[in-house]
Design an enzyme around this catalytic site. Sequence first.
Site, PDB file in Angstrom:
ATOM      1  N   CYS A  63     -14.684  -3.941  -0.225  1.00 33.37           N
ATOM      2  CA  CYS A  63     -13.284  -4.228   0.083  1.00 33.37           C
ATOM      3  C   CYS A  63     -12.781  -5.312  -0.860  1.00 33.37           C
ATOM      4  CB  CYS A  63     -13.138  -4.652   1.537  1.00 33.37           C
ATOM      5  SG  CYS A  63     -13.877  -6.255   1.912  1.00 33.37           S
ATOM      6  N   CYS A 115      -7.378 -11.566   0.875  1.00 39.45           N
ATOM      7  CA  CYS A 115      -7.394 -11.082   2.257  1.00 39.45           C
ATOM      8  C   CYS A 115      -7.577 -12.245   3.221  1.00 39.45           C
ATOM      9  CB  CYS A 115      -8.512 -10.058   2.461  1.00 39.45           C
ATOM     10  SG  CYS A 115      -8.599  -9.450   4.162  1.00 39.45           S
ATOM     11  N   CYS A 163     -13.345  -2.136   6.333  1.00 44.32           N
ATOM     12  CA  CYS A 163     -12.479  -1.430   5.396  1.00 44.32           C
ATOM     13  C   CYS A 163     -13.238  -0.575   4.381  1.00 44.32           C
ATOM     14  CB  CYS A 163     -11.564  -2.423   4.679  1.00 44.32           C
ATOM     15  SG  CYS A 163     -10.319  -3.159   5.753  1.00 44.32           S
ATOM     16  N   CYS A 176     -15.632  -9.117   5.769  1.00 46.78           N
ATOM     17  CA  CYS A 176     -15.549  -9.378   7.202  1.00 46.78           C
ATOM     18  C   CYS A 176     -15.979  -8.112   7.933  1.00 46.78           C
ATOM     19  CB  CYS A 176     -14.134  -9.811   7.592  1.00 46.78           C
ATOM     20  SG  CYS A 176     -12.966  -8.438   7.776  1.00 46.78           S
ATOM     21  N   LYS A 211      -3.903   0.468  14.951  1.00 48.36           N
ATOM     22  CA  LYS A 211      -3.873   1.438  13.865  1.00 48.36           C
ATOM     23  C   LYS A 211      -4.606   2.719  14.260  1.00 48.36           C
ATOM     24  CE  LYS A 211      -7.855  -0.843  11.719  1.00 48.36           C
ATOM     25  NZ  LYS A 211      -8.317  -1.620  10.554  1.00 48.36           N
ATOM     26  N   ARG A 260       0.847  -1.201   0.000  1.00 53.58           N
ATOM     27  CA  ARG A 260       0.000   0.000   0.000  1.00 53.58           C
ATOM     28  C   ARG A 260       0.880   1.246   0.000  1.00 53.58           C
ATOM     29  NH1 ARG A 260      -3.550  -0.592   4.779  1.00 53.58           N
ATOM     30  NH2 ARG A 260      -4.712  -2.007   3.437  1.00 53.58           N
TER      31      ARG A 260
END
Length: 558
Positions: free
Chosen positions: A430, A436, A479, A475, A209, A77
Amino acid sequence: MSKATTEKLSPVEGIKQRSNYLRGTIVDGLADDATGALSDDDIQLTKYHGFYQQDDRDLRAERQRRKLEPLYSFMIRVRMAGGVATAKQWLQLDDIAGAYSNNTLRLTTRQTFQFHAVIKRNLKPTMRSINDALLDTIAACGDVNRNVMCTSLPELSPLHATAYAKAKEISEHLLPKTRAYHEIWLDGKRVEGGEDYEPVYGTTYLPRKFKIGVVIPPSNDIDIFSQDLGFIAIEKDGELIGFNVTVGGGLGMTHGEPETYPRVADVIGFCTPEQAVTVAEHVVALQRDFGDRTNRKHARLKYTIDDRGLDWFTEELSRRLGFVLAAPAGFRFDSRGDRFGWQQDLQGLWHLSLFIPEGRVLDNDRARVRAGLRAVAATERVEFRVTANQNLIISNIKADDKALIEKLLAEHGIDKLQHITPLRQQALACVALPTCGLAMAEAERYLNDFVGQTDALLAKNGLANEPISLRITGCPNGCARPFLAEIALVGRAPGYYALFLGGDPFGYRLNRLVHENADEKTLLATLDHWFERFARERQNSEPFGDFVHRLLPAGEQA
């Protein structure tokens, strides 16, 4: 540091403490040709360097049957405050996608690019190529402040330009100071006898985060209330006079664990532009010192605030700042989607907002999006803006160049992609499967099909032109910001989703759980029911999310 005792710390805290400022054994792991993976500890540390280890889950069972290790690769990223890239940078990133990735660029909901399917031996060449583009991946992931977001078009007014500049300043100020990134990826030499020092983060960085955004009303295109820390630009006579400060947003949760939950941020006061960076540093440091380092599911700022109270938080912040934030100023939002088509700024330059299906820049039977955007970039007459809704703005176009840009887009079929329904314009997903590791169900690969079926239901009920936000995630980590959507599917298992309805159309309010575990048939039947009622019972021009919120009491499922 955290007040938790050493014995109770999360294992990740130990990894950070032992890492020698994020170095770990990454260099040794890169040199190990016996596996396509890195060690478990280094997988945690490389997040701070901007990438995640993944594997192709579509191939797991077959590779296991053949006694092969999973097909490991890495998602990288880019850090790019506000989503701004030059034409030259676009070409360089596109080159990377072709040389080291899977021939695609992914536009993310945090206004940046992701590369997928980068194998281990290509990690270092990829990172060096990103550096050659005058970009980097530092702190794009990990327990640090991540990519700082900003309303997408900073050139539209002097207010936008100033707010964007402040977002960049905050981003740079909160970067980790360790030299590990430069040593590992850019062959920087370690200074003999020199010591790393992290003045903001300390040796173990943050508990989890941290996300920051700068938004310019009346557009809430970055969903400011989903951010750990937000700055809402306040103007007077077209000039930026300061920011309302928001804290405690965050959308991640875990199915079946009510102690985890999404939360919208609180507005706690107003600061001047000159105070914004200082406010950001002290909010981050406060979370560094008081965030939960024993349980990573409880380690975001939203839980720190809820556990200790908002009054405690504002008092502690004021003590550290040495001043009290002023009372919040008035503001309002009236949109949060992207405004597609041409817009002209005060300097006379033009900006073209494009819909990019699923945020994936690639060539397929729908359109040659990657080739077309490369041709546009090759003119060297534009810049680019990644939006928080996974779309793209071709920016800073002179009036004489508009026809050329339109011609290039038409030659590659990109113009045809713009003829879409209001539902599809606002839909987000997402990445989810197959790469993922957290995904429980499809998202990106399911979005196009599910939007088509939902559009059919809207048309059936006479609602084809109704703007409704729809988001799908594989999930509950949030995101694609699903818990702020009017309609959200959150993956629970292959083919099954939790269904949430009733989010505020402008991002002020969370939606509500309607079905805990629904298959496609149940999802569509439930939406058909609500669309039918909406068409019959709505009040005046009431948005769909407000309608459901009004009729579905909290805690009730349908």
